[in-house]
Each structure stands twice: as C-alpha cells, then as structure tokens.
Design an enzyme around this catalytic site. Structure first.
Site, mmCIF file in Angstrom:
data_model
loop_
_atom_site.group_PDB
_atom_site.id
_atom_site.type_symbol
_atom_site.label_atom_id
_atom_site.label_comp_id
_atom_site.label_asym_id
_atom_site.label_seq_id
_atom_site.Cartn_x
_atom_site.Cartn_y
_atom_site.Cartn_z
ATOM 1 N N SER A 254 -2.576 12.254 2.911
ATOM 2 C CA SER A 254 -3.587 12.835 3.797
ATOM 3 C C SER A 254 -4.818 13.338 3.067
ATOM 4 O O SER A 254 -5.503 14.250 3.532
ATOM 5 C CB SER A 254 -2.988 13.981 4.643
ATOM 6 O OG SER A 254 -1.845 13.522 5.323
ATOM 7 N N LYS A 255 -5.122 12.758 1.901
ATOM 8 C CA LYS A 255 -6.336 13.120 1.157
ATOM 9 C C LYS A 255 -7.349 11.982 1.196
ATOM 10 O O LYS A 255 -8.280 11.944 0.383
ATOM 11 C CB LYS A 255 -5.981 13.421 -0.308
ATOM 12 C CG LYS A 255 -5.059 14.617 -0.512
ATOM 13 C CD LYS A 255 -4.726 14.764 -2.008
ATOM 14 C CE LYS A 255 -3.711 15.852 -2.260
ATOM 15 N NZ LYS A 255 -4.253 17.202 -1.918
ATOM 16 N N ARG A 256 -7.170 11.026 2.132
ATOM 17 C CA ARG A 256 -8.086 9.894 2.291
ATOM 18 C C ARG A 256 -8.120 8.994 1.057
ATOM 19 O O ARG A 256 -9.143 8.332 0.781
ATOM 20 C CB ARG A 256 -9.514 10.389 2.622
ATOM 21 C CG ARG A 256 -9.601 11.390 3.775
ATOM 22 C CD ARG A 256 -9.293 10.848 5.107
ATOM 23 N NE ARG A 256 -10.055 9.674 5.511
ATOM 24 C CZ ARG A 256 -9.785 8.965 6.613
ATOM 25 N NH1 ARG A 256 -8.802 9.335 7.427
ATOM 26 N NH2 ARG A 256 -10.486 7.887 6.903
ATOM 27 N N LEU A 257 -7.007 8.948 0.315
ATOM 28 C CA LEU A 257 -6.925 8.025 -0.817
ATOM 29 C C LEU A 257 -6.744 6.584 -0.320
ATOM 30 O O LEU A 257 -7.307 5.649 -0.896
ATOM 31 C CB LEU A 257 -5.750 8.444 -1.713
ATOM 32 C CG LEU A 257 -5.744 7.969 -3.156
ATOM 33 C CD1 LEU A 257 -7.075 8.278 -3.843
ATOM 34 C CD2 LEU A 257 -4.602 8.650 -3.923
ATOM 35 N N ALA A 258 -5.961 6.410 0.754
ATOM 36 C CA ALA A 258 -5.685 5.050 1.243
ATOM 37 C C ALA A 258 -6.970 4.283 1.594
ATOM 38 O O ALA A 258 -7.117 3.119 1.194
ATOM 39 C CB ALA A 258 -4.718 5.089 2.425
ATOM 40 N N LEU B 289 0.863 -1.190 0.000
ATOM 41 C CA LEU B 289 0.000 0.000 0.000
ATOM 42 C C LEU B 289 0.899 1.239 0.000
ATOM 43 O O LEU B 289 1.737 1.424 0.883
ATOM 44 C CB LEU B 289 -0.885 0.005 1.252
ATOM 45 C CG LEU B 289 -1.639 1.319 1.535
ATOM 46 C CD1 LEU B 289 -2.575 1.696 0.383
ATOM 47 C CD2 LEU B 289 -2.409 1.205 2.846
ATOM 48 N N CYS B 290 0.717 2.072 -0.998
ATOM 49 C CA CYS B 290 1.592 3.244 -1.126
ATOM 50 C C CYS B 290 0.844 4.374 -1.823
ATOM 51 O O CYS B 290 0.219 4.163 -2.865
ATOM 52 C CB CYS B 290 2.829 2.857 -1.937
ATOM 53 S SG CYS B 290 4.030 4.197 -2.113
ATOM 54 N N VAL B 291 0.906 5.548 -1.248
ATOM 55 C CA VAL B 291 0.368 6.762 -1.869
ATOM 56 C C VAL B 291 1.531 7.739 -2.038
ATOM 57 O O VAL B 291 2.319 7.944 -1.095
ATOM 58 C CB VAL B 291 -0.762 7.377 -1.003
ATOM 59 C CG1 VAL B 291 -1.138 8.771 -1.494
ATOM 60 C CG2 VAL B 291 -1.985 6.462 -0.999
ATOM 61 N N LEU C 20 6.006 -10.560 3.367
ATOM 62 C CA LEU C 20 7.172 -9.947 2.709
ATOM 63 C C LEU C 20 7.166 -8.425 2.798
ATOM 64 O O LEU C 20 6.110 -7.828 2.902
ATOM 65 C CB LEU C 20 7.185 -10.396 1.249
ATOM 66 C CG LEU C 20 7.282 -11.911 1.119
ATOM 67 C CD1 LEU C 20 6.962 -12.345 -0.304
ATOM 68 C CD2 LEU C 20 8.674 -12.382 1.527
#
Ligand code: NHW
Ligand code: EN5
Length: 387
Positions: free
Chosen positions: A145-149, A137-139, A387
C-alpha cells in the site's frame, strides 16, 4: 460543417463502445521517445535486474514469492512456484533478462519486490501481436500500500517498449480495468481426505469420509490405447496439432516448434504432457498437459504443502476429450497430486462436471494492455493459459 466532431466518442478511448474498432488503443511511438532512464523509486530502494539463471538470485526470488505471493481470499493457501518452475517459465525462447525486474533495499540488498515479462506472440482474431506476458508481480507484505506496484508496472512497461513491443497479456484474481474475459477455477479432488483436513474442500452434506473417498476414486491405470508421455520427436506433430486446434479461439498464442519444445516437453515437477499415438498409424491424434504449482498450506500442524496440477493445453481429435482428461486425472493421481485444477477456457466446460470437478471460490480475470476488444469474451473463446 459546424466544426464539431461527428462522433464525440473519438475523445473517449475506452468506453467499451462496440462501434470502436478492435486493435491497438495507442499507436506505437518512435523508440527515441521511450524514456531512457528507469522510473524513480523511493530513495531507500533500487532497481535490480534478476538473473534467474543464477542459483543465488533464483533462491532470493523463490523466497520472496514463497512468503509474499498470491493467497486465496481466506489466506489459507499461498502459491509456491518452485525454482525449476521459475527458471522454466522465465526462460522461453527469445526472453529478455532485463524484463525480470527486482527491487532491493539499497542498504542491505534484500529483494523486496518483483515483476516479470516474457515475450509471446498472441493472436487476437486474425492479427498476430507481439506481446509481453506479465507475471509474478509481488511486493513484500511489509511494503504494501505504498504505491510501489504502479511504479513497477510502469518500469516493466518502459522496458517492454524499449523492445518495440506495445501490448501485453496478464491475468489476475482481482478486478482491474478492463477484463477481456472472466474465468472460473474448477477443482477435481484426487486426495479428498487431505483436501478436507486442510480446509481446501468440505465434506458434502449427507456425505461421510468413506463415501467421499469412493466418489473420487480413479482407475490405477490410464485407459486410452497409445497414451504416453510426450517425447522430443513429437514436437513437430504436437506443434501442428496445437496450431490447428488453437486457430478456433479468439485469443490464443501462436506457438512455433521451439516454443512447443520449451513449454510443452515434459520437465520434471514443472510440466507434464502426454500424447495419444495411434497404435495403427502411429499418428499423434490427441494431447494433454498440466503444470505443477503447489500451494503452501498456511498454519496447518499436519500438512505444509498442497500438490496441485493445473490443466494447460489439451487437444482431442480422436480420443473423446472426456476420456483424455480422465487419463490426465489418472496420471496426476499416480504421481501423488492432491488436486487437479482447471479453468473454464477452451473446451473445458465439456468435461468439468462429468469428471467431478467442482467450482472454486476463485475467479481469474484476463487482461490485454493497449489492445481493445469490442466486447468481453466468453471463457470458451479463450485459447490462452498463463502460468
Ligand atoms: S496477478 C498476481 C499479483 N500479485 C499478487 O497478488 C501477490 C500478492 N500481492 C502483492 O504482492 C499476476 C501486492 O498486493 C501487489 C500490489 C503487488 C499485487 N495487477 O503498490 P500498491 C500478475 O503478476 C493495483 C495490476 O499500493 P500493493 C499480473 C491497485 O489496483 N495492478 O499496492 C500483474 C492499485 O492501483 P489503482 C494491481 O498491494 C499485472 C495499485 O496496484 C494488482 O502494495 C500487472 C496499488 O498499488 C495486480 N494484480 O501491491 C499489470 N493488484 O490504480 C501489467 C493491485 O487502483 C500491465 N493493483 O490505485 C501491463 C504492463 C506491460 C505493458 C507492455 C506494453
Ligand atoms: C497469475 N498467473 O483463490 C494468477 N484459488 O478457486 C494470479 N479455492 O484454490 C491470480 N478460500 O475453492 C490467481 N476449494 C487467482 C487465484 C488465487 C487463489 C485462489 C481458488 C480458486 C482456490 C479453493 C480453496 C478455498 C479455500 C478457502 C476452493 C473448493 C474445492 C472443492 C473441491 C470439491 C468440489 C467442489 C470444490
């Protein structure tokens, strides 16, 4: 009799109440009830399934992670998974291409976020559960901090549900609701001078550089008779050894021969594994393995990467685990690794201190999605390494 439920806890799903049963929290739904369309992204962005088998796409993912993935708490090091590692870890038997999810800028097609799942059968006590292992998981740093995750997590969850899978396993360095175990990272210096020069470790009190180098010195050659690299014909024996060994842990993968071949057969610069073949009986009696995960060294004028080995699965039936792991350290040193890392999972506690590992400043929390355990596990009850 008075119309009130006997147990008010039936309204509270996750209070960690040890009287609640272990197992799925929410039952599986009929597949028709799974949302058929992707979740909405902010209008400038679009979903993009990433074919890691394509060299160009793999390079885009590699570049996103190299510049934006996990750092230590002082932002001195950043994980630098190699392209070969990404291809290997994302293509286990039965993988789903559409669980490798990117987010691109519509206008430019630039890749700005990523998340993956791979299928795995994980045993929890005596239940074997089909799960997704979620990772990478990577933004992009500029879109934080734009609630994409949360949208990415919902989307990977939806795509996992479409395969009729309702549980997941993941690890993170941060505390989220609700860890099934919290593990400690330990580090064994192989190249102490470089580790100190780059700020990965510090010269101990009343220690000189030459005393430190002497402290961590290892033999040039491995010690155990019959210690050698694992080969294709070892897969059945290693699978038997591993299945038997992992059966003692509360949470562990249920590996078959295909998976052992993919995950544990040596792959250059990705995974190293060794067996001990008895010189008398030619039985495979012991096994050890580590994966290669370098870290970029941020802002050091002299060095750009730290070559790290991470302990994976180790099994001793004849060779004492301490001796087996000492041989693992020796081969890692022979192959120019700077540091050997391990978690306090499985039986690792039994060798960490004796082999001069020291505790790191990082922890790793383990999580299950939609599966309740009565109480948190000790690290030594975990037979799973992600991993
Ligand atoms: S852990 C490594 C995660 N990646 C990194 O740390 C890379 C560097 N950081 C980033 O790229 C291994 C961003 O900071 C990330 C967050 C993307 C982390 N897991 O978009 P917002 C894995 O890959 C929550 C889960 O504004 P952001 C495992 C946070 O608590 N959630 O933040 C991944 C908050 O939620 P809250 C995480 O900084 C497992 C919300 O994100 C998290 O721009 C995923 C804020 O979002 C993390 N590591 O982006 C879950 N870090 O509710 C899988 C932060 O508190 C679940 N957050 O407001 C299972 C799914 C499958 C189920 C199948 C049945
Ligand atoms: C998903 N699969 O913090 C994983 N690493 O200790 C994602 N510290 O390397 C989650 N801060 O202690 C990953 N040196 C979570 C971990 C994120 C990365 C991280 C820690 C783990 C780490 C090093 C460097 C610290 C630099 C300053 C550390 C001390 C080593 C020393 C060697 C000699 C004996 C004592 C210990």
């Amino acid at each position: 009799a008075d119309g009130f439920p006997l147990n008010i806890n039936m309204y509270y799903k996750d209070l960690g109440d040890s009287s609640l049963p272990e197992g799925p929290i929410e039952p599986a739904s009929p597949l028709e009830e799974v949302k058929q369309e992707p979740y909405n992204l902010p209008s400038l962005y679009e979903w993009s399934t990433c074919d890691i088998g394509s060299e160009a796409t793999c390079t885009e993912v590699y570049n996103l992670l190299t510049n934006n993935y996990v750092e230590d708490d002082e932002n001195m090091f950043r994980f630098n998974y190699s392209k070969e590692f990404l291809r290997w870890s994302l293509h286990p038997p039965g993988y789903f291409k559409n669980w490798h999810i990117g987010v691109r800028v519509k206008a430019t097609k630039k890749l700005v976020a990523f998340i993956t799942g791979v299928p795995a059968r994980i045993r929890v006590r005596d239940e074997i559960v089909n799960m997704a292992e979620i990772n990478f998981l990577c933004v992009h740093k500029k879109l934080r901090s734009k609630r994409l995750a949360p949208v990415m997590i919902k989307e990977v969850t939806r795509r996992v549900h479409l395969e009729n899978i309702w549980q997941a396993a993941y690890t993170a360095g941060v505390v989220l609701p609700t860890p099934i175990a919290t593990c400690q990272y330990w580090h064994r210096s192989l190249n102490p001078k470089k580790l100190i020069d780059v700020g990965f470790s510090r010269l101990g009190a009343r220690m000189t550089m030459s005393r430190t180098i002497k402290l961590y010195k290892l033999p040039e050659l491995t010690i155990t008779p019959g210690f050698r690299k694992m080969e294709l014909h070892d897969v059945p024996a290693v699978t038997r050894l591993l299945r038997e060994y992992l059966s003692q842990f509360v949470v562990a993968p249920d590996f078959n021969e295909n998976e052992v071949e993919h995950l544990l057969l040596p792959t250059e610069n990705v995974i190293d594994s060794f067996v001990v073949e008895s010189p008398e009986s030619h039985d495979i009696t012991d096994f050890c393995s580590f994966y290669t995960l370098p870290s970029s060294i941020l802002g050091n004028p002299n060095y750009s990467t730290l070559k790290a080995a991470y302990s994976y699965y180790n099994i001793s039936t004849r060779t004492p685990l301490l001796q087996l792991m000492n041989d693992a350290l020796i081969v890692a040193k022979q192959n120019d690794y700077d540091v050997f890392n391990a978690l306090d999972v499985m039986h690792n506690e039994s060798f960490l201190k004796d082999l001069k590992f020291g505790p790191g400043d990082g922890q790793l929390h383990y999580y299950l999605y939609n599966y309740r355990l009565r109480q948190a596990l000790k690290p030594s009850e975990l037979g799973l390494v992600l991993l």
